[in-house]
Design a protein around this motif. Structure first.
Motif, PDB file in Angstrom:
ATOM      1  N   ARG A   1      10.410   7.074  -3.205  1.00 29.72           N
ATOM      2  CA  ARG A   1      11.233   8.265  -2.954  1.00 29.72           C
ATOM      3  C   ARG A   1      10.458   9.290  -2.122  1.00 29.72           C
ATOM      4  O   ARG A   1      10.987   9.881  -1.181  1.00 29.72           O
ATOM      5  CB  ARG A   1      11.681   8.879  -4.283  1.00 29.72           C
ATOM      6  CG  ARG A   1      12.651  10.037  -4.098  1.00 29.72           C
ATOM      7  CD  ARG A   1      13.236  10.469  -5.409  1.00 29.72           C
ATOM      8  NE  ARG A   1      14.196   9.421  -5.795  1.00 29.72           N
ATOM      9  CZ  ARG A   1      14.750   9.304  -6.975  1.00 29.72           C
ATOM     10  NH1 ARG A   1      14.465  10.156  -7.919  1.00 29.72           N
ATOM     11  NH2 ARG A   1      15.604   8.347  -7.241  1.00 29.72           N
ATOM     12  N   GLU A   2       9.174   9.522  -2.461  1.00 31.67           N
ATOM     13  CA  GLU A   2       8.358  10.476  -1.694  1.00 31.67           C
ATOM     14  C   GLU A   2       8.160  10.002  -0.253  1.00 31.67           C
ATOM     15  O   GLU A   2       8.286  10.790   0.689  1.00 31.67           O
ATOM     16  CB  GLU A   2       6.995  10.667  -2.365  1.00 31.67           C
ATOM     17  CG  GLU A   2       7.056  11.432  -3.662  1.00 31.67           C
ATOM     18  CD  GLU A   2       5.729  11.419  -4.406  1.00 31.67           C
ATOM     19  OE1 GLU A   2       5.395  12.472  -4.972  1.00 31.67           O
ATOM     20  OE2 GLU A   2       5.041  10.369  -4.420  1.00 31.67           O
ATOM     21  N   LEU A   3       7.864   8.721  -0.097  1.00 27.79           N
ATOM     22  CA  LEU A   3       7.679   8.181   1.250  1.00 27.79           C
ATOM     23  C   LEU A   3       8.973   8.276   2.056  1.00 27.79           C
ATOM     24  O   LEU A   3       8.952   8.660   3.229  1.00 27.79           O
ATOM     25  CB  LEU A   3       7.200   6.730   1.184  1.00 27.79           C
ATOM     26  CG  LEU A   3       5.768   6.535   0.666  1.00 27.79           C
ATOM     27  CD1 LEU A   3       5.532   5.081   0.309  1.00 27.79           C
ATOM     28  CD2 LEU A   3       4.760   7.022   1.683  1.00 27.79           C
ATOM     29  N   ALA A   4      10.111   7.942   1.427  1.00 25.26           N
ATOM     30  CA  ALA A   4      11.399   7.989   2.116  1.00 25.26           C
ATOM     31  C   ALA A   4      11.769   9.409   2.535  1.00 25.26           C
ATOM     32  O   ALA A   4      12.439   9.607   3.552  1.00 25.26           O
ATOM     33  CB  ALA A   4      12.491   7.397   1.227  1.00 25.26           C
ATOM     34  N   SER A   5      11.299  10.404   1.757  1.00 26.33           N
ATOM     35  CA  SER A   5      11.626  11.789   2.104  1.00 26.33           C
ATOM     36  C   SER A   5      10.680  12.356   3.163  1.00 26.33           C
ATOM     37  O   SER A   5      10.813  13.503   3.566  1.00 26.33           O
ATOM     38  CB  SER A   5      11.610  12.676   0.859  1.00 26.33           C
ATOM     39  OG  SER A   5      10.278  12.874   0.413  1.00 26.33           O
ATOM     40  N   GLY A   6       9.713  11.543   3.620  1.00 26.67           N
ATOM     41  CA  GLY A   6       8.839  11.977   4.699  1.00 26.67           C
ATOM     42  C   GLY A   6       7.436  12.371   4.280  1.00 26.67           C
ATOM     43  O   GLY A   6       6.609  12.682   5.128  1.00 26.67           O
ATOM     44  N   LYS A   7       7.134  12.375   2.982  1.00 22.83           N
ATOM     45  CA  LYS A   7       5.779  12.724   2.533  1.00 22.83           C
ATOM     46  C   LYS A   7       4.825  11.625   2.982  1.00 22.83           C
ATOM     47  O   LYS A   7       5.134  10.446   2.922  1.00 22.83           O
ATOM     48  CB  LYS A   7       5.739  12.875   1.016  1.00 22.83           C
ATOM     49  CG  LYS A   7       4.411  13.380   0.520  1.00 22.83           C
ATOM     50  CD  LYS A   7       4.452  13.794  -0.927  1.00 22.83           C
ATOM     51  CE  LYS A   7       3.084  14.358  -1.285  1.00 22.83           C
ATOM     52  NZ  LYS A   7       3.059  14.949  -2.594  1.00 22.83           N
ATOM     53  N   ARG A   8       3.649  12.023   3.436  1.00 29.45           N
ATOM     54  CA  ARG A   8       2.656  11.073   3.922  1.00 29.45           C
ATOM     55  C   ARG A   8       1.332  11.311   3.208  1.00 29.45           C
ATOM     56  O   ARG A   8       1.009  12.431   2.826  1.00 29.45           O
ATOM     57  CB  ARG A   8       2.457  11.211   5.434  1.00 29.45           C
ATOM     58  CG  ARG A   8       3.712  10.865   6.230  1.00 29.45           C
ATOM     59  CD  ARG A   8       4.041   9.387   6.059  1.00 29.45           C
ATOM     60  NE  ARG A   8       5.258   9.000   6.722  1.00 29.45           N
ATOM     61  CZ  ARG A   8       6.400   8.707   6.115  1.00 29.45           C
ATOM     62  NH1 ARG A   8       6.507   8.795   4.807  1.00 29.45           N
ATOM     63  NH2 ARG A   8       7.449   8.327   6.795  1.00 29.45           N
ATOM     64  N   PRO A   9       0.530  10.261   3.056  1.00 28.63           N
ATOM     65  CA  PRO A   9      -0.770  10.404   2.395  1.00 28.63           C
ATOM     66  C   PRO A   9      -1.733  11.214   3.242  1.00 28.63           C
ATOM     67  O   PRO A   9      -1.583  11.293   4.459  1.00 28.63           O
ATOM     68  CB  PRO A   9      -1.246   8.964   2.235  1.00 28.63           C
ATOM     69  CG  PRO A   9      -0.496   8.187   3.249  1.00 28.63           C
ATOM     70  CD  PRO A   9       0.803   8.893   3.467  1.00 28.63           C
ATOM     71  N   ASP A  10      -2.730  11.792   2.581  1.00 27.03           N
ATOM     72  CA  ASP A  10      -3.735  12.534   3.334  1.00 27.03           C
ATOM     73  C   ASP A  10      -4.704  11.556   4.013  1.00 27.03           C
ATOM     74  O   ASP A  10      -4.688  10.358   3.756  1.00 27.03           O
ATOM     75  CB  ASP A  10      -4.479  13.523   2.439  1.00 27.03           C
ATOM     76  CG  ASP A  10      -5.218  12.862   1.285  1.00 27.03           C
ATOM     77  OD1 ASP A  10      -5.615  11.683   1.389  1.00 27.03           O
ATOM     78  OD2 ASP A  10      -5.417  13.543   0.264  1.00 27.03           O
ATOM     79  N   ASP A  11      -5.539  12.079   4.891  1.00 28.54           N
ATOM     80  CA  ASP A  11      -6.454  11.229   5.659  1.00 28.54           C
ATOM     81  C   ASP A  11      -7.393  10.426   4.772  1.00 28.54           C
ATOM     82  O   ASP A  11      -7.716   9.281   5.070  1.00 28.54           O
ATOM     83  CB  ASP A  11      -7.280  12.078   6.639  1.00 28.54           C
ATOM     84  CG  ASP A  11      -6.439  12.605   7.780  1.00 28.54           C
ATOM     85  OD1 ASP A  11      -5.366  12.034   8.050  1.00 28.54           O
ATOM     86  OD2 ASP A  11      -6.852  13.594   8.409  1.00 28.54           O
ATOM     87  N   LYS A  12      -7.852  11.018   3.669  1.00 31.63           N
ATOM     88  CA  LYS A  12      -8.778  10.310   2.785  1.00 31.63           C
ATOM     89  C   LYS A  12      -8.134   9.047   2.224  1.00 31.63           C
ATOM     90  O   LYS A  12      -8.774   8.014   2.095  1.00 31.63           O
ATOM     91  CB  LYS A  12      -9.222  11.229   1.647  1.00 31.63           C
ATOM     92  CG  LYS A  12     -10.222  10.584   0.719  1.00 31.63           C
ATOM     93  CD  LYS A  12     -10.636  11.520  -0.388  1.00 31.63           C
ATOM     94  CE  LYS A  12     -11.579  10.807  -1.328  1.00 31.63           C
ATOM     95  NZ  LYS A  12     -11.882  11.604  -2.498  1.00 31.63           N
TER      96      LYS A  12
ATOM     97  N   MET B   1       0.870  -1.171   0.000  1.00 29.21           N
ATOM     98  CA  MET B   1       0.000   0.000   0.000  1.00 29.21           C
ATOM     99  C   MET B   1       0.907   1.221   0.000  1.00 29.21           C
ATOM    100  O   MET B   1       1.599   1.481   0.974  1.00 29.21           O
ATOM    101  CB  MET B   1      -0.903  -0.017   1.233  1.00 29.21           C
ATOM    102  CG  MET B   1      -1.851   1.154   1.321  1.00 29.21           C
ATOM    103  SD  MET B   1      -3.086   1.220   0.007  1.00 29.21           S
ATOM    104  CE  MET B   1      -4.191  -0.074   0.492  1.00 29.21           C
ATOM    105  N   ASP B   2       0.915   1.937  -1.117  1.00 25.00           N
ATOM    106  CA  ASP B   2       1.777   3.123  -1.205  1.00 25.00           C
ATOM    107  C   ASP B   2       0.967   4.418  -1.273  1.00 25.00           C
ATOM    108  O   ASP B   2       1.528   5.495  -1.321  1.00 25.00           O
ATOM    109  CB  ASP B   2       2.734   3.025  -2.392  1.00 25.00           C
ATOM    110  CG  ASP B   2       2.008   2.874  -3.712  1.00 25.00           C
ATOM    111  OD1 ASP B   2       0.805   3.183  -3.801  1.00 25.00           O
ATOM    112  OD2 ASP B   2       2.657   2.452  -4.681  1.00 25.00           O
ATOM    113  N   PHE B   3      -0.352   4.297  -1.271  1.00 24.52           N
ATOM    114  CA  PHE B   3      -1.258   5.448  -1.254  1.00 24.52           C
ATOM    115  C   PHE B   3      -0.977   6.418  -2.398  1.00 24.52           C
ATOM    116  O   PHE B   3      -1.172   7.615  -2.273  1.00 24.52           O
ATOM    117  CB  PHE B   3      -1.185   6.176   0.092  1.00 24.52           C
ATOM    118  CG  PHE B   3      -1.508   5.287   1.252  1.00 24.52           C
ATOM    119  CD1 PHE B   3      -2.819   4.954   1.546  1.00 24.52           C
ATOM    120  CD2 PHE B   3      -0.498   4.758   2.046  1.00 24.52           C
ATOM    121  CE1 PHE B   3      -3.115   4.122   2.608  1.00 24.52           C
ATOM    122  CE2 PHE B   3      -0.793   3.922   3.108  1.00 24.52           C
ATOM    123  CZ  PHE B   3      -2.105   3.608   3.391  1.00 24.52           C
TER     124      PHE B   3
END
Length: 84
Positions: free
Chosen positions: A59-70, A52-54
């Motif tokens: 690369r985005e996840l590793a840099s700290g970006k997180r999915p929104d609540d939805k 599940m990568d949303f």
């Protein structure tokens, strides 16, 4: 897949006799729930792999970006339309 308490990596197995290989069924179910399925990967198909990568890249996840609540609604909410 697990069949008779043993791992079965045969990509053509159809133990439930649905006329579709079990690994393909697993991948389609996972994708319907919003997962990325490793069986779709061109360079290195990994049929047991669901992630599940949303919609975000590694690369985005590793840099700290997180999915929104939805994007992170409880899995039960995602599954509800599939069982109704």
């Amino acid at each position: 897949m697990i069949h008779n308490d043993r791992a079965d990596y045969d990509l053509e197995s159809d133990h439930n006799r649905s006329d579709e290989p079990d690994w393909q069924e697993l991948g389609e179910l996972g994708k319907a729930l919003g997962f990325e399925w490793g069986g779709d990967w061109r360079r290195f198909p990994d049929y047991p792999h669901l992630q599940m990568d949303f919609g975000l890249s590694i690369r985005e996840l590793a840099s700290g970006k997180r999915p929104d609540d939805k994007a992170t609604m409880p899995l039960a909410d995602v599954m509800k339309p599939l069982v109704d």
